[in-house]
Design a protein around this motif. Structure first.
Motif, PDB file in Angstrom:
ATOM      1  N   HIS A   1      -2.235  12.181  -7.519  1.00 51.05           N
ATOM      2  CA  HIS A   1      -2.142  13.410  -6.723  1.00 51.05           C
ATOM      3  C   HIS A   1      -0.833  13.446  -5.928  1.00 51.05           C
ATOM      4  O   HIS A   1      -0.194  14.494  -5.820  1.00 51.05           O
ATOM      5  CB  HIS A   1      -3.341  13.541  -5.782  1.00 51.05           C
ATOM      6  CG  HIS A   1      -3.318  14.794  -4.975  1.00 51.05           C
ATOM      7  ND1 HIS A   1      -3.574  16.029  -5.528  1.00 51.05           N
ATOM      8  CD2 HIS A   1      -3.015  15.024  -3.669  1.00 51.05           C
ATOM      9  CE1 HIS A   1      -3.456  16.960  -4.590  1.00 51.05           C
ATOM     10  NE2 HIS A   1      -3.127  16.378  -3.459  1.00 51.05           N
ATOM     11  N   THR A   2      -0.432  12.303  -5.390  1.00 52.16           N
ATOM     12  CA  THR A   2       0.848  12.235  -4.669  1.00 52.16           C
ATOM     13  C   THR A   2       1.989  12.594  -5.598  1.00 52.16           C
ATOM     14  O   THR A   2       2.863  13.390  -5.240  1.00 52.16           O
ATOM     15  CB  THR A   2       1.070  10.825  -4.078  1.00 52.16           C
ATOM     16  OG1 THR A   2       0.019  10.541  -3.162  1.00 52.16           O
ATOM     17  CG2 THR A   2       2.411  10.721  -3.382  1.00 52.16           C
TER      18      THR A   2
ATOM     19  N   ASN B   1       2.521  11.364   3.597  1.00 51.90           N
ATOM     20  CA  ASN B   1       1.694  10.940   2.468  1.00 51.90           C
ATOM     21  C   ASN B   1       0.484  10.217   3.039  1.00 51.90           C
ATOM     22  O   ASN B   1       0.636   9.266   3.807  1.00 51.90           O
ATOM     23  CB  ASN B   1       2.478  10.028   1.523  1.00 51.90           C
ATOM     24  CG  ASN B   1       1.709   9.734   0.250  1.00 51.90           C
ATOM     25  OD1 ASN B   1       0.702  10.374  -0.052  1.00 51.90           O
ATOM     26  ND2 ASN B   1       2.186   8.757  -0.492  1.00 51.90           N
TER      27      ASN B   1
ATOM     28  N   ASN C   1      -3.075   8.009   2.763  1.00 48.65           N
ATOM     29  CA  ASN C   1      -3.842   7.061   1.981  1.00 48.65           C
ATOM     30  C   ASN C   1      -4.821   7.894   1.152  1.00 48.65           C
ATOM     31  O   ASN C   1      -5.563   8.707   1.714  1.00 48.65           O
ATOM     32  CB  ASN C   1      -4.585   6.136   2.944  1.00 48.65           C
ATOM     33  CG  ASN C   1      -5.486   5.141   2.272  1.00 48.65           C
ATOM     34  OD1 ASN C   1      -5.890   5.297   1.129  1.00 48.65           O
ATOM     35  ND2 ASN C   1      -5.821   4.103   3.015  1.00 48.65           N
ATOM     36  N   PRO C   2      -4.831   7.763  -0.174  1.00 50.61           N
ATOM     37  CA  PRO C   2      -5.717   8.593  -0.993  1.00 50.61           C
ATOM     38  C   PRO C   2      -7.182   8.554  -0.555  1.00 50.61           C
ATOM     39  O   PRO C   2      -7.891   9.558  -0.673  1.00 50.61           O
ATOM     40  CB  PRO C   2      -5.545   8.020  -2.400  1.00 50.61           C
ATOM     41  CG  PRO C   2      -4.168   7.449  -2.390  1.00 50.61           C
ATOM     42  CD  PRO C   2      -3.981   6.903  -0.991  1.00 50.61           C
ATOM     43  N   ARG C   3      -7.632   7.431  -0.013  1.00 50.65           N
ATOM     44  CA  ARG C   3      -9.026   7.326   0.442  1.00 50.65           C
ATOM     45  C   ARG C   3      -9.274   8.101   1.738  1.00 50.65           C
ATOM     46  O   ARG C   3     -10.418   8.288   2.132  1.00 50.65           O
ATOM     47  CB  ARG C   3      -9.412   5.864   0.636  1.00 50.65           C
ATOM     48  CG  ARG C   3      -9.458   5.094  -0.683  1.00 50.65           C
ATOM     49  CD  ARG C   3      -9.855   3.672  -0.481  1.00 50.65           C
ATOM     50  NE  ARG C   3      -8.883   3.012   0.387  1.00 50.65           N
ATOM     51  CZ  ARG C   3      -9.112   1.929   1.083  1.00 50.65           C
ATOM     52  NH1 ARG C   3     -10.281   1.356   1.050  1.00 50.65           N
ATOM     53  NH2 ARG C   3      -8.166   1.394   1.822  1.00 50.65           N
TER      54      ARG C   3
ATOM     55  N   ASN D   1       2.472   6.135  -5.802  1.00 54.62           N
ATOM     56  CA  ASN D   1       2.218   6.298  -7.227  1.00 54.62           C
ATOM     57  C   ASN D   1       0.819   6.832  -7.529  1.00 54.62           C
ATOM     58  O   ASN D   1       0.415   6.875  -8.686  1.00 54.62           O
ATOM     59  CB  ASN D   1       2.475   4.990  -7.971  1.00 54.62           C
ATOM     60  CG  ASN D   1       3.955   4.758  -8.183  1.00 54.62           C
ATOM     61  OD1 ASN D   1       4.751   5.685  -8.220  1.00 54.62           O
ATOM     62  ND2 ASN D   1       4.343   3.514  -8.305  1.00 54.62           N
ATOM     63  N   ASP D   2       0.098   7.244  -6.517  1.00 53.10           N
ATOM     64  CA  ASP D   2      -1.186   7.898  -6.722  1.00 53.10           C
ATOM     65  C   ASP D   2      -0.945   9.194  -7.515  1.00 53.10           C
ATOM     66  O   ASP D   2       0.016   9.918  -7.234  1.00 53.10           O
ATOM     67  CB  ASP D   2      -1.803   8.211  -5.352  1.00 53.10           C
ATOM     68  CG  ASP D   2      -3.031   9.073  -5.473  1.00 53.10           C
ATOM     69  OD1 ASP D   2      -4.084   8.549  -5.868  1.00 53.10           O
ATOM     70  OD2 ASP D   2      -2.920  10.288  -5.178  1.00 53.10           O
TER      71      ASP D   2
ATOM     72  N   TYR E   1       0.816  -1.219   0.000  1.00 53.26           N
ATOM     73  CA  TYR E   1       0.000   0.000   0.000  1.00 53.26           C
ATOM     74  C   TYR E   1       0.843   1.260   0.000  1.00 53.26           C
ATOM     75  O   TYR E   1       0.446   2.275  -0.572  1.00 53.26           O
ATOM     76  CB  TYR E   1      -1.092   0.019   1.083  1.00 53.26           C
ATOM     77  CG  TYR E   1      -0.703  -0.328   2.460  1.00 53.26           C
ATOM     78  CD1 TYR E   1      -0.995  -1.580   2.971  1.00 53.26           C
ATOM     79  CD2 TYR E   1      -0.076   0.595   3.286  1.00 53.26           C
ATOM     80  CE1 TYR E   1      -0.649  -1.907   4.260  1.00 53.26           C
ATOM     81  CE2 TYR E   1       0.258   0.270   4.570  1.00 53.26           C
ATOM     82  CZ  TYR E   1      -0.026  -0.980   5.051  1.00 53.26           C
ATOM     83  OH  TYR E   1       0.309  -1.301   6.326  1.00 53.26           O
TER      84      TYR E   1
ATOM     85  N   LYS F   1       1.351   1.877  -3.609  1.00 54.34           N
ATOM     86  CA  LYS F   1       0.151   2.421  -4.253  1.00 54.34           C
ATOM     87  C   LYS F   1      -0.037   3.891  -3.903  1.00 54.34           C
ATOM     88  O   LYS F   1      -0.367   4.708  -4.765  1.00 54.34           O
ATOM     89  CB  LYS F   1      -1.081   1.618  -3.853  1.00 54.34           C
ATOM     90  CG  LYS F   1      -1.115   0.237  -4.471  1.00 54.34           C
ATOM     91  CD  LYS F   1      -2.316  -0.542  -3.987  1.00 54.34           C
ATOM     92  CE  LYS F   1      -2.300  -1.955  -4.554  1.00 54.34           C
ATOM     93  NZ  LYS F   1      -3.408  -2.767  -4.017  1.00 54.34           N
ATOM     94  N   TRP F   2       0.166   4.240  -2.632  1.00 56.17           N
ATOM     95  CA  TRP F   2       0.033   5.646  -2.220  1.00 56.17           C
ATOM     96  C   TRP F   2       1.065   6.511  -2.928  1.00 56.17           C
ATOM     97  O   TRP F   2       0.775   7.607  -3.375  1.00 56.17           O
ATOM     98  CB  TRP F   2       0.199   5.809  -0.727  1.00 56.17           C
ATOM     99  CG  TRP F   2      -0.773   5.084   0.136  1.00 56.17           C
ATOM    100  CD1 TRP F   2      -1.886   4.370  -0.255  1.00 56.17           C
ATOM    101  CD2 TRP F   2      -0.716   4.970   1.549  1.00 56.17           C
ATOM    102  NE1 TRP F   2      -2.514   3.833   0.833  1.00 56.17           N
ATOM    103  CE2 TRP F   2      -1.819   4.191   1.963  1.00 56.17           C
ATOM    104  CE3 TRP F   2       0.160   5.450   2.511  1.00 56.17           C
ATOM    105  CZ2 TRP F   2      -2.069   3.886   3.300  1.00 56.17           C
ATOM    106  CZ3 TRP F   2      -0.085   5.154   3.837  1.00 56.17           C
ATOM    107  CH2 TRP F   2      -1.199   4.382   4.225  1.00 56.17           C
TER     108      TRP F   2
END
Length: 152
Positions: free
Chosen positions: A22-23, A81, A83-85, A19-20, A13, A16-17
């Protein structure tokens, strides 16, 4: 907000965060990373005594965010950073504040904490200011903030 140290099992995760979209847009390094690059970085960071990787989470819930401290000779650099959610839910300040408390316990010494933030990243500038950081300067589209833990 609860915290724990990051482990190798957190790699997926965190990847994933990282490479989001917005990140990537708000990161100082605005390039996606490959899985192999990420795993190599994480392994190195976990073994580096001058890095502290902290995961923030709520009890019985998915992780909320990740805070990294890079300890240098005269200061420590911090980055966060989420978690996008979990963005936009008021977790960032709680995560940063809890991570700073954890940092003080883990390193048991006062230090100057600095943050480098892209000039267009208003959310992060507001976050760090709200957590007690003071604006220092702007250079090359990067704003610099600091927090003196001896004053906390």
């Amino acid at each position: 907000m609860l915290t724990r140290l990051v482990t190798r099992s957190d790699a997926e995760y965190l990847f994933k965060w990282r490479n989001d979209p917005h990140t990537i847009a708000m990161s100082l390094n605005s390039m996606a990373v490959t899985w192999n690059e990420h795993v190599s970085w994480l392994q190195h960071a976990l073994n580096d005594k001058k890095k502290l990787l902290i995961l923030c989470y709520l009890e019985d819930a998915d992780p909320v965010g990740f805070v990294r401290f890079d300890v240098h000779r005269r200061y420590t650099e911090v980055s966060i950073n989420l978690n996008p959610r979990c963005r936009g839910k008021g977790y960032a300040k709680k995560c940063l504040t809890a991570a700073l408390e954890r940092f003080k316990k883990e390193f048991q010494r006062s230090t100057l904490i600095k943050a480098r933030i892209k000039i267009e990243n208003d959310a992060s500038k507001q976050l760090f200011t709200g957590a007690g950081f003071r604006y220092l300067t702007t250079q090359d589209n990067i704003t610099f903030y600091s927090l003196d833990l001896t004053a906390c």
